[in-house]
Scaffold this active site. Structure first.
Site, PDB file in Angstrom:
ATOM      1  N   HIS A   1       1.909 -33.675  -9.334  1.00 17.99           N
ATOM      2  CA  HIS A   1       2.669 -33.028 -10.414  1.00 17.99           C
ATOM      3  C   HIS A   1       2.274 -33.577 -11.781  1.00 17.99           C
ATOM      4  O   HIS A   1       2.598 -33.001 -12.805  1.00 17.99           O
ATOM      5  CB  HIS A   1       4.163 -33.245 -10.168  1.00 17.99           C
ATOM      6  CG  HIS A   1       5.055 -32.226 -10.792  1.00 17.99           C
ATOM      7  ND1 HIS A   1       4.915 -30.874 -10.594  1.00 17.99           N
ATOM      8  CD2 HIS A   1       6.121 -32.359 -11.624  1.00 17.99           C
ATOM      9  CE1 HIS A   1       5.855 -30.222 -11.258  1.00 17.99           C
ATOM     10  NE2 HIS A   1       6.594 -31.098 -11.895  1.00 17.99           N
TER      11      HIS A   1
ATOM     12  N   ASP B   1       0.247 -31.136  -5.592  1.00 24.05           N
ATOM     13  CA  ASP B   1       1.622 -31.019  -6.074  1.00 24.05           C
ATOM     14  C   ASP B   1       2.441 -30.321  -5.000  1.00 24.05           C
ATOM     15  O   ASP B   1       2.349 -29.111  -4.836  1.00 24.05           O
ATOM     16  CB  ASP B   1       1.651 -30.221  -7.377  1.00 24.05           C
ATOM     17  CG  ASP B   1       3.038 -30.188  -7.999  1.00 24.05           C
ATOM     18  OD1 ASP B   1       3.994 -30.659  -7.355  1.00 24.05           O
ATOM     19  OD2 ASP B   1       3.167 -29.687  -9.128  1.00 24.05           O
TER      20      ASP B   1
ATOM     21  N   SER C   1       6.161 -27.920 -15.347  1.00 18.72           N
ATOM     22  CA  SER C   1       7.249 -27.981 -14.379  1.00 18.72           C
ATOM     23  C   SER C   1       8.299 -26.924 -14.746  1.00 18.72           C
ATOM     24  O   SER C   1       7.966 -25.752 -14.813  1.00 18.72           O
ATOM     25  CB  SER C   1       7.833 -29.395 -14.339  1.00 18.72           C
ATOM     26  OG  SER C   1       8.625 -29.593 -13.206  1.00 18.72           O
TER      27      SER C   1
END
Length: 681
Positions: free
Chosen positions: A658, A626, A540
């Site tokens: 994610h 995602d 991320s």
């Protein structure tokens, strides 16, 4: 003398046998660990009922069963043993347990005996079930049709069409496309073995409860007297929804059907409502700024008689994660990250409310208290983790903060596993501030040897890096493969004051990246670090950091791994869904040339602008579902590396969002992760 020699030899043999039995942690062993689930306490305060999830790798799915343990101490007892998901609804007087299983409501004794079914038909389309205080009503969520998005819904003569038609934003969120349905709260009666008189308390409203993707049962509760329902909702749609974090807490009166907004004018997240035991007070978590999802989280206390509100933590320089009223309603217990660990605090509600002096830290140590379960007399039941141990239930002595472990879910595995040494390290940043970092060492660490070392880049970017236990980014597992891991609490992480937390917004590629370089440079001062074998990994914002560092690391690192990282901020802004995040953290859109913060982000802090400087092997991981960091980010990074002639690998997970949630995919992830490190480091 012979007897002493025999005892010594026996001791040596036992030590050697123990050393032979203990093994370093492997990905396969990690997935054998039981995962602690929801918990509840019996009304007499004598037993805890809790769930444990085990994963079946062959079947690629999980199974949850219930256990009990005495609060006073004693062995765990398993009380259910069948596949499928279960959730605790309530424990009644006498220990009668009400729970959900396979879409039906069941009851059993606390020992698992005398099983009966309360609902006569399966309700597979419901979720988030909660019973009223008297057990006569139930609330739950169910999807309802709110708009015609699908082609087959718009045109009845085209029933096989899967086309979607949108005229506004929020057309997809997290890992799901908007198909025209939303999740509503329903209330119903429980009559004998039937659930009757179902009523949608949000009729015709195009809004979701709970909040997606991370909301849950905490978003909807009964009032203390069971006469009303409180629920958390962001009553916005389209572009407004995509750019706002303004959730409110609504109170629905069951008898009249009237709904009241209890947080009107409070512009940020308002979540986690809870009544005091006597019903006189309501508390919830609140952020002030609309559009700032990582704003300081405060506890608001409302007097239900006068309607007066007070911010209990406004002058306290940290952010609250969760809370619980004491049994006598005189205190609030809460959790917050502070100096690199998540600890238990309390507020005396008879003290000077709103003053930091009313707040007392109850626990301290190298661990995280991750949730508060219940109070039993002068003991608080909590969950605790550290970087070597998954969550277990502990009892906290409220007089002195001492802790006693109550459950031993994974002791059998831990007894066969070598654990890592974990040190707290303090590093001077380039702007002269003190930064905490965690250093995780391989089992049987020998300072006379040299070890390859990994810099771990945390996501969020405002997520805490404390003593939590991850089943994917697991520091114990990384160290067990022979790596030292340094995990710095760089700019943007909670637990070091509100200002430290705020400093990352608008400065993604600035001081936080310098903080990462300070961390790896500092650990490299140690003789046991092999400076020629340094790696950098993260997901991320951590993946973004990997992509940025790949262009500015000045040959420090020998390999990189980025999972669901932001590679190109322009294309990311055009495809991500929660635009409030991008607007706050990188400054907004790229076409407003007068926005200096955004211009700096897109020009100076955009990883794709530094690809010409890439010179190091890189592994890219990307989830196909995602929508926060969409697929083009990973594909662009991999394609750029390939076209530059840089050794690179793409791990694509088409059905993952994610996170990596499916067990076999998670094992592939970990095997590929460590294979890449072995190959390149």
């Amino acid at each position: 003398m012979k007897k002493r020699i025999l005892i010594l030899l026996t001791t040596i043999v036992m030590i050697n046998a123990d050393a032979q039995v203990k093994q370093n942690l492997t990905p396969e062993t990690l997935w054998k660990l039981g995962r602690l689930g929801s918990q509840n306490i019996t009304p007499d305060g004598k037993r805890i009922l809790f769930g444990v999830t085990q994963y079946n790798m062959n079947q690629n799915k999980s199974e949850l069963n219930f256990y009990t343990v005495p609060v006073a101490g004693g062995p765990m007892q398993q009380i259910t043993n069948e596949p499928g998901s279960k959730s605790i609804l309530k424990i009644g007087v006498g220990g009668r347990v009400t729970y959900m299983f396979e879409g039906r409501i069941w009851q059993m004794n606390i020992d698992g005996e005398n099983l009966t079914m309360l609902s006569d038909k399966a309700m597979d389309d419901i979720d988030n079930v909660r019973l009223s205080p008297d057990g006569k009503k139930v609330i739950f969520t169910r999807e309802v049709a709110a708009a015609k998005i699908l082609g087959k819904d718009k045109y009845s003569d085209l029933p096989k069409s899967n086309a979607m038609v949108f005229t506004d934003l929020n057309y997809r969120h997290w890992d799901k496309w908007n198909t025209g349905k939303c999740s509503h709260v329903f209330v119903a009666d429980i009559n004998g073995g039937s659930i009757t008189n179902e009523k949608d308390i949000m009729p015709g409203e195009p809004y979701d409860v709970p909040q997606q993707p991370s909301g849950g049962l905490e978003d909807m509760i009964f009032s203390h007297d069971g006469k009303s329902i409180l629920y958390v909702c962001k009553k916005k749609t389209g572009k407004e929804y995509a750019q706002s974090t303004n959730t409110d807490i609504y109170q629905y009166d069951i008898a009249s059907g009237k709904t009241t907004n209890l947080t009107e004018g409070m512009m940020g997240y308002d979540t986690n409502p809870a009544f005091s035991g006597d019903g006189s007070k309501l508390a919830w978590l609140s952020m002030k700024e609309d559009g700032y999802e990582a704003d300081k989280n405060d506890i608001i206390l409302r007097d239900n008689k006068t309607g007066e509100k007070i911010n209990l933590t406004e002058k306290w320089d940290e952010s609250v994660n969760s809370f619980l009223f004491s049994n006598d309603s005189s205190k609030l217990f809460f959790l917050a990250v502070h100096n690199g660990t998540e600890q238990l605090f309390q507020i005396d509600l008879h003290g000077t409310l709103g003053s930091p002096t009313a707040i007392k830290q109850v626990t301290s140590g190298q661990w995280d208290i991750t949730s508060i379960v219940a109070q039993a007399a002068n003991t608080l039941i909590v969950n605790r983790t550290d970087m070597n141990h998954a969550a277990e239930i502990y009892a906290v002595n409220l007089y002195d903060g001492s802790m006693r472990q109550m459950t031993t879910i994974n002791n059998e595995i831990y007894n066969r596993t070598r654990l890592s040494k974990i040190d707290e390290r303090h590093i001077k940043t380039t702007d002269g501030k003190d930064m905490l970092a965690w250093v995780i060492y391989p089992p049987n660490f020998d300072p006379a040897k040299k070890y390859p070392t990994l810099l771990f880049c945390q996501g969020g970017p405002q997520s805490a890096l404390s003593q939590g236990y991850s089943f994917r980014w697991n520091f114990q597992l990384m160290a067990a493969q022979g790596y030292i891991v340094i995990a710095p609490n760089r700019r943007g992480m909670p637990g070091h004051g509100v200002e430290w937390n705020r400093e990352i917004s608008g400065d993604w590629g600035g001081q936080p990246i310098k903080d990462y370089l300070s961390a790896i440079d500092d650990i490299c001062k140690e003789s046991y670090v092999d400076k020629n074998r340094l790696g950098c990994v993260g997901a991320s914002y951590g993946g973004y950091s990997v992509y940025m560092l790949a262009g500015v690391h000045n040959k420090r690192f020998k390999t990189f791994i980025a999972h669901d990282g932001l590679f190109d901020l322009k294309s990311w802004y055009g495809t991500t869904e929660e635009l409030w995040f991008a607007n706050k953290d990188i400054g907004g859109n790229y076409w407003n040339k007068d926005n200096k913060t955004a211009k700096r982000s897109y020009d100076k802090f955009n990883p794709s602008n530094y690809v010409d400087k890439w010179d190091t092997p890189i592994m890219v991981v990307q989830g196909g579902k995602d929508f926060r960091v969409p697929i083009e980010q990973g594909l662009q990074a991999f394609q750029a590396a390939q076209l530059r002639g840089i050794k690179s690998k793409l791990l694509y997970l088409p059905e993952e969002n994610h996170w990596v949630l499916k067990p076999q995919n998670a094992l592939v992830w970990q095997r590929e992760f460590f294979d890449w490190l072995k190959e390149t480091l």
